[in-house]
Structures are given as C-alpha cells and as structure tokens.
Design a protein around this motif. Sequence first.
Motif, PDB file in Angstrom:
ATOM      1  N   ALA A   6     -10.105  28.824 -23.750  1.00 15.42           N
ATOM      2  CA  ALA A   6     -10.712  27.379 -22.311  1.00 15.42           C
ATOM      3  C   ALA A   6      -9.501  26.869 -21.717  1.00 15.42           C
ATOM      4  CB  ALA A   6     -10.638  26.936 -24.080  1.00 15.42           C
ATOM      5  N   GLY A   7      -8.220  27.178 -21.815  1.00 16.25           N
ATOM      6  CA  GLY A   7      -7.646  26.396 -21.290  1.00 16.25           C
ATOM      7  C   GLY A   7      -7.291  27.123 -19.561  1.00 16.25           C
ATOM      8  N   LYS A   8      -7.255  28.496 -19.896  1.00 18.03           N
ATOM      9  CA  LYS A   8      -7.612  28.734 -18.667  1.00 18.03           C
ATOM     10  C   LYS A   8      -8.808  28.431 -17.781  1.00 18.03           C
ATOM     11  CE  LYS A   8      -7.457  33.376 -16.185  1.00 18.03           C
ATOM     12  NZ  LYS A   8      -8.495  34.766 -16.346  1.00 18.03           N
ATOM     13  N   THR A   9     -10.015  28.969 -18.730  1.00 15.45           N
ATOM     14  CA  THR A   9     -11.520  28.176 -18.237  1.00 15.45           C
ATOM     15  C   THR A   9     -11.588  26.976 -17.298  1.00 15.45           C
ATOM     16  OG1 THR A   9     -12.602  29.561 -19.249  1.00 15.45           O
ATOM     17  CG2 THR A   9     -13.786  28.402 -18.745  1.00 15.45           C
ATOM     18  N   PHE A  10     -10.720  26.084 -18.064  1.00 15.36           N
ATOM     19  CA  PHE A  10     -10.950  25.004 -17.493  1.00 15.36           C
ATOM     20  C   PHE A  10     -10.359  24.350 -16.679  1.00 15.36           C
ATOM     21  CE2 PHE A  10     -12.825  22.737 -21.885  1.00 15.36           C
ATOM     22  CZ  PHE A  10     -14.285  21.930 -21.124  1.00 15.36           C
ATOM     23  N   ALA A  11      -8.824  25.051 -16.420  1.00 16.60           N
ATOM     24  CA  ALA A  11      -7.780  25.262 -14.963  1.00 16.60           C
ATOM     25  C   ALA A  11      -9.134  25.317 -13.806  1.00 16.60           C
ATOM     26  CB  ALA A  11      -6.941  25.970 -15.604  1.00 16.60           C
ATOM     27  N   GLU A  12      -9.797  26.354 -14.124  1.00 24.11           N
ATOM     28  CA  GLU A  12     -10.487  27.080 -12.960  1.00 24.11           C
ATOM     29  C   GLU A  12     -11.466  25.683 -12.634  1.00 24.11           C
ATOM     30  OE1 GLU A  12     -12.573  31.205 -14.029  1.00 24.11           O
ATOM     31  OE2 GLU A  12     -14.227  30.181 -12.510  1.00 24.11           O
ATOM     32  N   LEU A  13     -12.501  25.079 -13.380  1.00 22.93           N
ATOM     33  CA  LEU A  13     -13.272  23.995 -13.564  1.00 22.93           C
ATOM     34  C   LEU A  13     -12.943  23.237 -13.084  1.00 22.93           C
ATOM     35  CD1 LEU A  13     -15.044  25.034 -17.126  1.00 22.93           C
ATOM     36  CD2 LEU A  13     -15.729  25.559 -14.723  1.00 22.93           C
ATOM     37  N   PHE A  14     -11.706  22.417 -13.231  1.00 22.88           N
ATOM     38  CA  PHE A  14     -11.044  21.715 -12.326  1.00 22.88           C
ATOM     39  C   PHE A  14     -10.437  21.485 -11.564  1.00 22.88           C
ATOM     40  CE2 PHE A  14     -10.840  20.133 -17.138  1.00 22.88           C
ATOM     41  CZ  PHE A  14     -11.461  18.553 -17.106  1.00 22.88           C
ATOM     42  N   GLY A  15     -10.687  22.810 -10.991  1.00 22.44           N
ATOM     43  CA  GLY A  15     -10.228  23.228  -9.392  1.00 22.44           C
ATOM     44  C   GLY A  15     -11.770  22.851  -8.571  1.00 22.44           C
ATOM     45  N   LEU A  16     -12.751  23.215  -9.550  1.00 22.55           N
ATOM     46  CA  LEU A  16     -13.872  22.847  -8.815  1.00 22.55           C
ATOM     47  C   LEU A  16     -14.344  21.405  -8.592  1.00 22.55           C
ATOM     48  CD1 LEU A  16     -15.994  25.789 -10.977  1.00 22.55           C
ATOM     49  CD2 LEU A  16     -15.586  25.784  -8.423  1.00 22.55           C
ATOM     50  N   VAL A  17     -13.932  20.513  -9.850  1.00 21.32           N
ATOM     51  CA  VAL A  17     -14.156  19.056  -9.394  1.00 21.32           C
ATOM     52  C   VAL A  17     -13.194  19.183  -8.121  1.00 21.32           C
ATOM     53  CG1 VAL A  17     -13.438  17.163 -10.928  1.00 21.32           C
ATOM     54  CG2 VAL A  17     -14.429  19.147 -11.914  1.00 21.32           C
ATOM     55  N   ALA A  18     -11.820  19.713  -8.041  1.00 16.90           N
ATOM     56  CA  ALA A  18     -11.146  18.926  -6.999  1.00 16.90           C
ATOM     57  C   ALA A  18     -11.929  19.254  -5.905  1.00 16.90           C
ATOM     58  CB  ALA A  18      -9.955  19.410  -7.279  1.00 16.90           C
TER      59      ALA A  18
END
Length: 147
Positions: free
Chosen positions: A132-144
């Motif tokens: 989940a940590g890796k997935t969220f890192a990717e998703l927060f990249g999309l937020v930015a």
Amino acid sequence: MKRTIATLVLGAAVAMAANANAAEHTIEMLNKGEKGAMVFQPDFVKAEIGDTIRFVPTDKGHNAESIKGMLPVGFEPFKGKFGKEVILTVDRQGIYGVKCTPHYAMGMVALIEVGEGGSAQQAAAVKHPGKAGKTFAELFGLVAASN
Ligand SMILES: [Cu+2]
C-alpha cells in the motif's frame, strides 16, 4: 428579518446550482484489473466539491474503508460492508484515502483528490502496510501532477 430570508433563498439557489453540476465518479472493486490483482479501478479520482464517488462491488469480497489520517477535517470516517456499494458525497476539499480492509497490504487502495487537495502533505505522511505504501507513493505523484 426580510434580509435574512432573502439571503437564505439565495443560499438555497446557489446550493441547488452547485448540486446540478455535481459529477458522479465510479470506482470498481476488482479481483483483477489493469494494474494487477485486487484493485480499485481507477485508483485515483480528481473530483470537485459536492461530487459523488460510487464504489461498485463488481467482484465480491471487497469493501471500501476510509484510512485514519487521510480524510479532510470533519469528514465522517466510513467502512463499507463486503460486496456492498459505498456512495460518498465528497463535500469537503482535500485528500480522501480509501482501503479494502482485507487487501490493504496487497496495495488495494484508492485516492480521491477534491478541489486542490488541501490536506495532501499530512495525508502523504501516513504509513501503510505492505504494497500500500508503494501504491500511495504513486498516487500522491498523480496529486502533485494534477495541480
Ligand atoms: Cu479487496
């Protein structure tokens, strides 16, 4: 007194107008999706205040639960039942982090950004188990990238 009533009527008209423009976003809960096994699809949604997010149990055995520390202040935490639809009206600006309770560590998470994602920094600091940590890192990249 008259002025108060006029203000209320105007307020109601504005609220109705906003509601008429509200969009509905559908997120499927799947055993297998484009990104692999046990996924929310899509796992990133950019929404506007007042939009509706519908989590659809296309495959059974999944749910949608809010993650502690990943909701806008004042938004009520939620936990869907397995194989049941969850409908959220995202009426507050910010980041909404969602997990499937049994598949959290497998990376079955989703992120909804409403408005300009006010609480992103705080939400990004939350720790997660397994993938989940890796997935969220990717998703927060999309937020930015979306701002
Ligand atoms: Cu699941």
